[in-house]
Design a protein around this motif. Structure first.
Motif, PDB file in Angstrom:
ATOM      1  N   TYR A   2       0.858  -1.170   0.000  1.00  0.00           N
ATOM      2  CA  TYR A   2       0.000   0.000   0.000  1.00  0.00           C
ATOM      3  C   TYR A   2       0.900   1.227   0.000  1.00  0.00           C
ATOM      4  CZ  TYR A   2      -3.535  -3.388   1.147  1.00  0.00           C
ATOM      5  OH  TYR A   2      -4.376  -4.470   1.107  1.00  0.00           O
ATOM      6  N   LEU A   3       0.667   2.126  -0.935  1.00  0.00           N
ATOM      7  CA  LEU A   3       1.520   3.286  -1.103  1.00  0.00           C
ATOM      8  C   LEU A   3       0.878   4.518  -0.493  1.00  0.00           C
ATOM      9  CD1 LEU A   3       2.470   2.692  -4.842  1.00  0.00           C
ATOM     10  CD2 LEU A   3       3.769   2.042  -2.812  1.00  0.00           C
ATOM     11  N   GLU A   4       1.726   5.403   0.031  1.00  0.00           N
ATOM     12  CA  GLU A   4       1.246   6.678   0.541  1.00  0.00           C
ATOM     13  C   GLU A   4       0.919   7.580  -0.639  1.00  0.00           C
ATOM     14  OE1 GLU A   4       3.970   8.325   3.370  1.00  0.00           O
ATOM     15  OE2 GLU A   4       4.149   6.439   4.444  1.00  0.00           O
ATOM     16  N   ALA A   5      -0.002   8.499  -0.440  1.00  0.00           N
ATOM     17  CA  ALA A   5      -0.451   9.363  -1.532  1.00  0.00           C
ATOM     18  C   ALA A   5       0.640  10.332  -1.986  1.00  0.00           C
ATOM     19  CB  ALA A   5      -1.694  10.134  -1.107  1.00  0.00           C
ATOM     20  N   GLU A   6       1.481  10.772  -1.067  1.00  0.00           N
ATOM     21  CA  GLU A   6       2.495  11.767  -1.401  1.00  0.00           C
ATOM     22  C   GLU A   6       3.841  11.087  -1.657  1.00  0.00           C
ATOM     23  OE1 GLU A   6       4.568  15.603   0.705  1.00  0.00           O
ATOM     24  OE2 GLU A   6       2.463  15.208   1.090  1.00  0.00           O
TER      25      GLU A   6
ATOM     26  N   ILE B 126       7.840  10.599  -1.826  1.00  0.00           N
ATOM     27  CA  ILE B 126       8.999  11.003  -1.023  1.00  0.00           C
ATOM     28  C   ILE B 126       9.917  11.866  -1.880  1.00  0.00           C
ATOM     29  CG2 ILE B 126      11.064  10.174   0.165  1.00  0.00           C
ATOM     30  CD1 ILE B 126       9.393   7.601   0.804  1.00  0.00           C
TER      31      ILE B 126
ATOM     32  N   ALA C 263      13.282   9.580   4.968  1.00  0.00           N
ATOM     33  CA  ALA C 263      12.333   8.507   4.644  1.00  0.00           C
ATOM     34  C   ALA C 263      12.895   7.139   4.983  1.00  0.00           C
ATOM     35  CB  ALA C 263      11.964   8.573   3.171  1.00  0.00           C
TER      36      ALA C 263
ATOM     37  N   GLU D 102      12.841   6.699   8.734  1.00  0.00           N
ATOM     38  CA  GLU D 102      11.489   6.481   9.248  1.00  0.00           C
ATOM     39  C   GLU D 102      10.906   5.123   8.857  1.00  0.00           C
ATOM     40  OE1 GLU D 102       9.135   9.786   7.933  1.00  0.00           O
ATOM     41  OE2 GLU D 102      10.094  11.176   9.330  1.00  0.00           O
ATOM     42  N   HIS D 103      11.423   4.521   7.790  1.00  0.00           N
ATOM     43  CA  HIS D 103      10.873   3.251   7.294  1.00  0.00           C
ATOM     44  C   HIS D 103      11.815   2.062   7.519  1.00  0.00           C
ATOM     45  CE1 HIS D 103       8.332   6.183   5.202  1.00  0.00           C
ATOM     46  NE2 HIS D 103       7.424   5.231   5.201  1.00  0.00           N
TER      47      HIS D 103
ATOM     48  N   ILE E 206       9.932   0.722   0.954  1.00  0.00           N
ATOM     49  CA  ILE E 206       9.673   1.975   0.255  1.00  0.00           C
ATOM     50  C   ILE E 206       9.410   1.613  -1.192  1.00  0.00           C
ATOM     51  CG2 ILE E 206      10.684   4.111  -0.619  1.00  0.00           C
ATOM     52  CD1 ILE E 206      12.109   4.475   1.973  1.00  0.00           C
TER      53      ILE E 206
END
Length: 104
Positions: free
Chosen positions: A6-10, A12, A47, A50-51, A56
């Motif tokens: 699942y990908l974030e909308a924004e 990196i 990023a 944080e991950h 990613i």
């Protein structure tokens, strides 16, 4: 591999965060090497920090090319998109990224 991501909308990073891109041969296939701008380097370092332990996603032209596991914070300002590209695919992608970003 059959995994669901699942990908974030924004994003990196965007093309503006890429200083230069190049087609690079790696073993039996091709990849695209990236040199990031100072801003891109800072964003990517944050990023990856944080991950840690997570994935990613690398989306190119609206397609998920890879989603590597983050094992360490990446602070060196370089990245590789290793999508099992043909030589032509890698060269075309590098050219597009150089046109959109600041690369030559």
């Amino acid at each position: 591999s059959g995994e669901t991501f699942y990908l974030e909308a924004e994003a990196i990073l965007t093309e503006a965060d890429i200083e230069a891109a190049s087609a690079d041969q790696r073993a039996e296939d091709w990849a695209v090497g990236l040199i990031l701008t100072d801003d891109g380097t800072a964003k990517f370092a944050e990023a990856t920090r944080e991950h840690l332990g997570g994935h990613i996603g690398c989306v190119v032209l609206e397609e998920l090319v890879m989603a590597p596991l983050v094992r360490a914070e990446i602070t060196g300002g370089r990245a590789i998109i290793d999508g099992g590209f043909s030589e032509e695919e890698a060269r075309v992608l590098a050219e597009r990224l150089n046109q959109r970003g600041g690369g030559s």
